[in-house]
Enzyme design. Sequence first.
Site, PDB file in Angstrom:
ATOM      1  N   CYS A 101      -5.341  -9.013  -3.385  1.00 38.60           N
ATOM      2  CA  CYS A 101      -6.146  -8.207  -4.321  1.00 38.60           C
ATOM      3  C   CYS A 101      -7.122  -9.044  -5.136  1.00 38.60           C
ATOM      4  O   CYS A 101      -8.153  -8.550  -5.575  1.00 38.60           O
ATOM      5  CB  CYS A 101      -5.208  -7.456  -5.255  1.00 38.60           C
ATOM      6  SG  CYS A 101      -4.056  -8.555  -6.085  1.00 38.60           S
ATOM      7  N   GLU A 104     -13.161  -1.871  -1.615  1.00 41.70           N
ATOM      8  CA  GLU A 104     -12.200  -2.917  -1.261  1.00 41.70           C
ATOM      9  C   GLU A 104     -11.903  -2.815   0.227  1.00 41.70           C
ATOM     10  O   GLU A 104     -11.535  -1.742   0.716  1.00 41.70           O
ATOM     11  CB  GLU A 104     -10.918  -2.720  -2.068  1.00 41.70           C
ATOM     12  CG  GLU A 104      -9.925  -3.831  -1.838  1.00 41.70           C
ATOM     13  CD  GLU A 104      -8.608  -3.596  -2.563  1.00 41.70           C
ATOM     14  OE1 GLU A 104      -8.118  -2.464  -2.553  1.00 41.70           O
ATOM     15  OE2 GLU A 104      -8.073  -4.561  -3.126  1.00 41.70           O
TER      16      GLU A 104
HETATM   17  P1  NAD Z   1      -0.784   1.447  -1.193  1.00 43.58           P
HETATM   18  O1  NAD Z   1      -1.333   1.913  -2.497  1.00 43.58           O
HETATM   19  O2  NAD Z   1      -1.112   2.192   0.025  1.00 43.58           O
HETATM   20  O3  NAD Z   1       0.828   1.429  -1.267  1.00 43.58           O
HETATM   21  C1  NAD Z   1       1.494   0.726  -2.276  1.00 43.58           C
HETATM   22  C2  NAD Z   1       2.893   1.292  -2.445  1.00 43.58           C
HETATM   23  O4  NAD Z   1       2.820   2.636  -2.956  1.00 43.58           O
HETATM   24  C3  NAD Z   1       3.705   1.379  -1.176  1.00 43.58           C
HETATM   25  O5  NAD Z   1       5.038   1.007  -1.474  1.00 43.58           O
HETATM   26  C4  NAD Z   1       3.601   2.844  -0.803  1.00 43.58           C
HETATM   27  O6  NAD Z   1       4.663   3.299   0.002  1.00 43.58           O
HETATM   28  C5  NAD Z   1       3.639   3.491  -2.160  1.00 43.58           C
HETATM   29  N1  NAD Z   1       3.058   4.829  -2.256  1.00 43.58           N
HETATM   30  C6  NAD Z   1       2.119   5.386  -1.452  1.00 43.58           C
HETATM   31  N2  NAD Z   1       1.790   6.618  -1.906  1.00 43.58           N
HETATM   32  C7  NAD Z   1       2.537   6.840  -3.012  1.00 43.58           C
HETATM   33  C8  NAD Z   1       2.619   7.909  -3.955  1.00 43.58           C
HETATM   34  N3  NAD Z   1       1.871   9.002  -3.848  1.00 43.58           N
HETATM   35  N4  NAD Z   1       3.472   7.784  -5.006  1.00 43.58           N
HETATM   36  C9  NAD Z   1       4.214   6.672  -5.165  1.00 43.58           C
HETATM   37  N5  NAD Z   1       4.173   5.625  -4.307  1.00 43.58           N
HETATM   38  C10 NAD Z   1       3.338   5.702  -3.242  1.00 43.58           C
HETATM   39  O7  NAD Z   1      -1.205  -0.087  -1.079  1.00 43.58           O
HETATM   40  P2  NAD Z   1      -1.003  -1.126   0.129  1.00 43.58           P
HETATM   41  O8  NAD Z   1      -1.878  -0.721   1.268  1.00 43.58           O
HETATM   42  O9  NAD Z   1       0.447  -1.371   0.373  1.00 43.58           O
HETATM   43  O10 NAD Z   1      -1.555  -2.462  -0.535  1.00 43.58           O
HETATM   44  C11 NAD Z   1      -2.897  -2.778  -0.640  1.00 43.58           C
HETATM   45  C12 NAD Z   1      -3.430  -2.432  -2.015  1.00 43.58           C
HETATM   46  O11 NAD Z   1      -2.643  -3.055  -3.024  1.00 43.58           O
HETATM   47  C13 NAD Z   1      -4.843  -2.968  -2.219  1.00 43.58           C
HETATM   48  O12 NAD Z   1      -5.604  -1.994  -2.878  1.00 43.58           O
HETATM   49  C14 NAD Z   1      -4.639  -4.170  -3.105  1.00 43.58           C
HETATM   50  O13 NAD Z   1      -5.738  -4.543  -3.868  1.00 43.58           O
HETATM   51  C15 NAD Z   1      -3.488  -3.724  -3.949  1.00 43.58           C
HETATM   52  N6  NAD Z   1      -2.807  -4.890  -4.538  1.00 43.58           N
HETATM   53  C16 NAD Z   1      -2.957  -5.123  -5.874  1.00 43.58           C
HETATM   54  C17 NAD Z   1      -2.359  -6.227  -6.452  1.00 43.58           C
HETATM   55  C18 NAD Z   1      -2.516  -6.498  -7.941  1.00 43.58           C
HETATM   56  O14 NAD Z   1      -1.699  -7.240  -8.489  1.00 43.58           O
HETATM   57  N7  NAD Z   1      -3.513  -5.955  -8.608  1.00 43.58           N
HETATM   58  C19 NAD Z   1      -1.584  -7.097  -5.665  1.00 43.58           C
HETATM   59  C20 NAD Z   1      -1.447  -6.833  -4.300  1.00 43.58           C
HETATM   60  C21 NAD Z   1      -2.061  -5.717  -3.761  1.00 43.58           C
END
Ligand code: NAD
Length: 487
Positions: free
Chosen positions: A294, A392
């Site tokens: 991220c 992103e």
């Molecule tokens: P995602 O948002 O698709 O999923 C993240 C988590 O949320 C997963 O465990 C997923 O199962 C869960 N989830 C999905 N829908 C949900 C809902 N409606 N309610 C509750 N939980 C739900 O993200 P991803 O594809 O796993 O990861 C990539 C994203 O994460 C990128 O946008 C990246 O920038 C972000 N990220 C941010 C940081 C930070 O510290 N700011 C660090 C790593 C990744």
Amino acid sequence: MTAYGHWIAGAWRTPEKGHYPVVNPATEQVVGEAPESAPTDIADAVTSARAAQSGWSRTPPRERAAVLDRIADVLAERGRDLTPLLQAETGATTRVTSTLQWPTAVDRFRRYARGATEADVIPLAPRPVRASPLAPGGLIGAAAVRRPVGVVGCITSYNFPVVNLAGKVAPALAMGNAVVVKPAPQDPLCCLELGPLFREAGLPDGVFNVVTGSGAEAGQALVAHPGVDMISFTGSTAVGRQIAESAGRSMKRTLLELGGKGAAVVLGDADDEAITSAIGAVGSVWSFHSGQVCTAPTRVLVHRPLYERVVTGLQHYAQSLTLGDPVENSTIMGPLISAAQRDRVEAHVARARAEGARVVAGGTRPDLRPGFYAAPTLLADVTPGMAAAREEIFGPVVVALAFDDEDEAAEIANSTPYGLYDYVFGADTARAWAFAARLRSGNVGINTVQRHPEAPFGGFKHSGTGRDGGSFALHAYSEVQSLVWSS
Ligand code: NAD
């Protein structure tokens, strides 16, 4: 092949709804079977955490610290045994896995073992207060005291499953909370493996629970559950927004760490050293977990006279990278997490090309089978309005833009909805420091992409709310209670 259960109340629980396969992104083979969640699984995990939380919060801080220290010991000793599993489910290279996954998780538990004994009382100077119809006057004393929030639901993204978990769970446990962790569907197996290890380290049953599921339902059920007091979420802005809405209905506390579109700004005074640092830093978008990070500086903004030099330097950097099997020691870039993510990245590149971007490196699918590989890609002559400059991508794609003065540089840097991590490169650090003040970003690196473990971490704008990191995480996982007394 192991078919895992949920980890609830210190024991494995067979999932009511069966399992789903976790796939190795480098081999496309199934690594293990993770449990699907039914609403009763989530409810039982929350009940278990609630039952354990009050006892854990009353455990003396020194004892909590000792347990967290023992967890760090166990992870340091046994993490290595889990490295093949961690690599298989994440597709991370050996370099990233051995330097940044287990060691960082161990550091986090050690740090918050110390955190458990950090001062939790902030004394306030006594104040003379006049008599009122409410109470007699006098010298009134007060203190602000940190209390645990209660049960924390920790929902994480894929990429650094154990480190991400440690960043939430260690400070939450240090403050006396109990947790229900819901790791990302793509790489949850090592998170499940932690259950028995934490138990062995002496963590009371029910304080740490892990539930998984292939879809959004498990996370949604955790956010909606009335027995959860706080949601700590790392993931995309789109999901973060849904969580904020749902959590708001039941007034849950939230810590949201969301997406980013980092800008690396190369100022006009950048000398050879600063330009070399900038190229290495931006090159990390490709070499560090294939850009699935991220905080990655995925936009490079360069003062026009230096633009072609930086673009050529980055082109050479991209072309020098060894792409391939993450378990080979010589591999610098491994695969993306899934076919879906690779398709998303490719669609972004195709759209940028159609909008007029110049593909300087990569841009085509590498000839590697099996595995979900994408080539390190550099897009030049990108303009701020193009989707590739605003959205992103979460893959190995860098966009390069030119600017004529610092006003324009700040305007472009701030032109996305995100504000997680930006970087400034220049010869004069005071000038870079002054420029940082113009960036609407929660974190700014000056001539480095290195991190400081005590610095607060979090986003401005659509990159999230709240801060963790160092002692800031202890604040995030506690509520402040005011104690007032007459003396
Ligand atoms: P995602 O948002 O698709 O999923 C993240 C988590 O949320 C997963 O465990 C997923 O199962 C869960 N989830 C999905 N829908 C949900 C809902 N409606 N309610 C509750 N939980 C739900 O993200 P991803 O594809 O796993 O990861 C990539 C994203 O994460 C990128 O946008 C990246 O920038 C972000 N990220 C941010 C940081 C930070 O510290 N700011 C660090 C790593 C990744």
